[in-house]
Design a protein around this motif. Structure first.
Motif, PDB file in Angstrom:
ATOM      1  N   VAL A 124      -3.706  -8.216   1.109  1.00 27.41           N
ATOM      2  CA  VAL A 124      -4.514  -9.420   0.948  1.00 27.41           C
ATOM      3  C   VAL A 124      -3.619 -10.644   1.131  1.00 27.41           C
ATOM      4  CG1 VAL A 124      -6.185  -8.334  -0.611  1.00 27.41           C
ATOM      5  CG2 VAL A 124      -4.207  -9.505  -1.569  1.00 27.41           C
ATOM      6  N   MET A 125      -4.208 -11.690   1.692  1.00 31.30           N
ATOM      7  CA  MET A 125      -3.491 -12.946   1.860  1.00 31.30           C
ATOM      8  C   MET A 125      -4.465 -14.088   1.587  1.00 31.30           C
ATOM      9  SD  MET A 125      -1.080 -14.143   5.043  1.00 31.30           S
ATOM     10  CE  MET A 125      -2.455 -14.293   6.196  1.00 31.30           C
ATOM     11  N   SER A 126      -4.158 -14.865   0.560  1.00 37.55           N
ATOM     12  CA  SER A 126      -4.940 -16.062   0.273  1.00 37.55           C
ATOM     13  C   SER A 126      -4.324 -17.205   1.059  1.00 37.55           C
ATOM     14  CB  SER A 126      -4.923 -16.372  -1.227  1.00 37.55           C
ATOM     15  OG  SER A 126      -5.509 -15.323  -1.966  1.00 37.55           O
ATOM     16  N   ALA A 127      -5.022 -17.655   2.106  1.00 42.62           N
ATOM     17  CA  ALA A 127      -4.448 -18.666   2.993  1.00 42.62           C
ATOM     18  C   ALA A 127      -4.375 -20.034   2.327  1.00 42.62           C
ATOM     19  CB  ALA A 127      -5.245 -18.737   4.289  1.00 42.62           C
ATOM     20  N   GLY A 128      -5.365 -20.357   1.492  1.00 39.77           N
ATOM     21  CA  GLY A 128      -5.313 -21.582   0.707  1.00 39.77           C
ATOM     22  C   GLY A 128      -4.991 -22.825   1.507  1.00 39.77           C
ATOM     23  N   THR A 129      -3.942 -23.551   1.103  1.00 40.27           N
ATOM     24  CA  THR A 129      -3.574 -24.808   1.755  1.00 40.27           C
ATOM     25  C   THR A 129      -2.995 -24.608   3.141  1.00 40.27           C
ATOM     26  OG1 THR A 129      -1.438 -24.715   0.605  1.00 40.27           O
ATOM     27  CG2 THR A 129      -3.184 -26.028  -0.416  1.00 40.27           C
ATOM     28  N   GLY A 130      -2.696 -23.362   3.502  1.00 36.04           N
ATOM     29  CA  GLY A 130      -2.233 -23.091   4.852  1.00 36.04           C
ATOM     30  C   GLY A 130      -1.092 -22.096   4.902  1.00 36.04           C
ATOM     31  N   VAL A 131      -1.201 -21.149   5.822  1.00 37.89           N
ATOM     32  CA  VAL A 131      -0.156 -20.153   6.010  1.00 37.89           C
ATOM     33  C   VAL A 131      -0.114 -19.761   7.483  1.00 37.89           C
ATOM     34  CG1 VAL A 131      -1.666 -18.170   5.552  1.00 37.89           C
ATOM     35  CG2 VAL A 131       0.784 -17.976   5.088  1.00 37.89           C
ATOM     36  N   VAL A 132       1.059 -19.418   7.959  1.00 35.85           N
ATOM     37  CA  VAL A 132       1.250 -18.930   9.319  1.00 35.85           C
ATOM     38  C   VAL A 132       1.762 -17.503   9.221  1.00 35.85           C
ATOM     39  CG1 VAL A 132       2.527 -19.215  11.481  1.00 35.85           C
ATOM     40  CG2 VAL A 132       1.715 -21.233  10.227  1.00 35.85           C
ATOM     41  N   HIS A 133       1.174 -16.596  10.018  1.00 34.28           N
ATOM     42  CA  HIS A 133       1.642 -15.207   9.944  1.00 34.28           C
ATOM     43  C   HIS A 133       1.529 -14.530  11.298  1.00 34.28           C
ATOM     44  CE1 HIS A 133      -2.206 -12.624   9.565  1.00 34.28           C
ATOM     45  NE2 HIS A 133      -2.574 -13.805   9.984  1.00 34.28           N
ATOM     46  N   ARG A 158      -0.835 -17.072  -1.226  1.00 34.19           N
ATOM     47  CA  ARG A 158      -0.209 -15.926  -1.876  1.00 34.19           C
ATOM     48  C   ARG A 158      -0.428 -14.669  -1.035  1.00 34.19           C
ATOM     49  NH1 ARG A 158      -3.807 -12.492  -4.047  1.00 34.19           N
ATOM     50  NH2 ARG A 158      -2.119 -11.349  -5.074  1.00 34.19           N
ATOM     51  N   TYR A 159       0.409 -13.677  -1.301  1.00 33.59           N
ATOM     52  CA  TYR A 159       0.384 -12.418  -0.552  1.00 33.59           C
ATOM     53  C   TYR A 159       0.400 -11.260  -1.533  1.00 33.59           C
ATOM     54  CZ  TYR A 159       1.929  -8.694   2.615  1.00 33.59           C
ATOM     55  OH  TYR A 159       2.026  -7.529   3.328  1.00 33.59           O
ATOM     56  N   GLY A 160      -0.384 -10.214  -1.228  1.00 36.11           N
ATOM     57  CA  GLY A 160      -0.372  -9.009  -2.045  1.00 36.11           C
ATOM     58  C   GLY A 160      -0.538  -7.779  -1.175  1.00 36.11           C
ATOM     59  N   GLN A 161       0.080  -6.680  -1.595  1.00 42.02           N
ATOM     60  CA  GLN A 161       0.005  -5.416  -0.850  1.00 42.02           C
ATOM     61  C   GLN A 161       0.139  -4.266  -1.828  1.00 42.02           C
ATOM     62  OE1 GLN A 161       2.732  -5.146   2.493  1.00 42.02           O
ATOM     63  NE2 GLN A 161       2.721  -2.909   2.455  1.00 42.02           N
ATOM     64  N   HIS A 162      -0.642  -3.218  -1.611  1.00 46.49           N
ATOM     65  CA  HIS A 162      -0.566  -2.076  -2.515  1.00 46.49           C
ATOM     66  C   HIS A 162      -0.966  -0.815  -1.761  1.00 46.49           C
ATOM     67  CE1 HIS A 162      -0.341  -0.123  -6.409  1.00 46.49           C
ATOM     68  NE2 HIS A 162      -1.516   0.456  -6.196  1.00 46.49           N
ATOM     69  N   SER A 163      -0.319   0.296  -2.105  1.00 41.15           N
ATOM     70  CA  SER A 163      -0.646   1.600  -1.531  1.00 41.15           C
ATOM     71  C   SER A 163      -1.507   2.377  -2.525  1.00 41.15           C
ATOM     72  CB  SER A 163       0.637   2.373  -1.233  1.00 41.15           C
ATOM     73  OG  SER A 163       0.339   3.612  -0.620  1.00 41.15           O
TER      74      SER A 163
END
Length: 237
Positions: A93-102, A130-135
């Motif tokens: 998951v990635m909450s882009a919010g105010t801005g993110v580049v990926h 913010r960024y989150g990752q889970h297996s």
């Protein structure tokens, strides 16, 4: 109960050579005024990316972006400093919010990666990215609804800024269960990845979708072994 069936062959489609993609909702060059979004569910893309290719750096803002690999893996880099690889059974998951580049890249030459790219409208804009990752363990979704996305950080590391709950399931042929909504005013979108389901009298085949509103529970039966994703989302926010 109100339902709308989205047959797999009715989706938007684009083949860019390196990327073969199907769009359940309007996206890029595909536009259908009747398929802009389902409540807070804005994008449901079914992507296949050739080895040695991928999405170069590009920006997002004010969107909750969820990636679910189905086959193969993707390398991820972003402007928050995250570098990771997402694989089968991972959820990102990635909450882009105010801005993110990926960027997302399949480094495996000769091996195609398949993944779902999903966008959710947030209930609060301009949050800190913010960024989150889970297996997740695949055995925990056999004849169960395995929670993989939630609005509550106490539930799973892959939480988002919206009152939405995602569950992955693998139902064995003949198994039946009832999904009960978390919030009365929400809707449910079922996306069948493999197999066959009977959902309240609707027969779903591979890559079909079904939206459901105006009910509090849904009966789901696997008429063949079935792998599917449940997305409960707000209809208004």
């Amino acid at each position: 109960m109100n339902t709308t069936l989205y047959k797999a062959d009715s989706r938007g489609h684009a083949n860019h050579g390196w990327l073969d993609t199907h769009h359940t909702f309007s996206f890029a060059s595909y536009y259908d005024p009747d398929r802009i979004h389902f409540g807070a569910l804005r994008v449901l893309n079914d992507d296949k990316i050739d080895g040695g290719t991928g999405f170069p750096k590009h920006p997002h803002e004010n969107m909750e972006i969820i990636s679910i690999p189905l086959y193969g893996d993707l390398a991820h880099e972003d402007s928050m400093g995250n570098k990771s690889v997402i694989k089968e059974n991972d959820v990102q998951v990635m909450s882009a919010g105010t801005g993110v580049v990926h960027s997302e890249f399949n480094h495996n030459e000769g091996k195609r990666t398949e993944f779902l790219q999903i966008w959710i409208f947030p209930k609060k804009e301009n949050v800190e990215p913010r960024y989150g990752q889970h297996s997740f363990k695949p055995e925990d979704r056999i004849n169960k609804f395995q929670l993989v996305v939630s609005p509550n950080k106490e539930d799973v590391p892959t939480w988002v800024h919206q009152d939405t709950w995602f569950h992955l399931s693998n139902f064995e042929e003949g198994y039946s269960s009832t999904y009960e909504f978390k919030k009365a005013e929400n809707g449910l979108f079922i996306f069948l990845l493999e197999g066959e389901l009977n959902v309240e009298g609707h027969l779903l085949s591979k890559r079909d979708g079904l939206s459901i509103t105006d009910t509090q529970k849904v009966q789901i039966e696997a008429t063949q072994n079935a792998h599917f994703l449940l997305m409960e989302v707000p209809l208004n926010w």
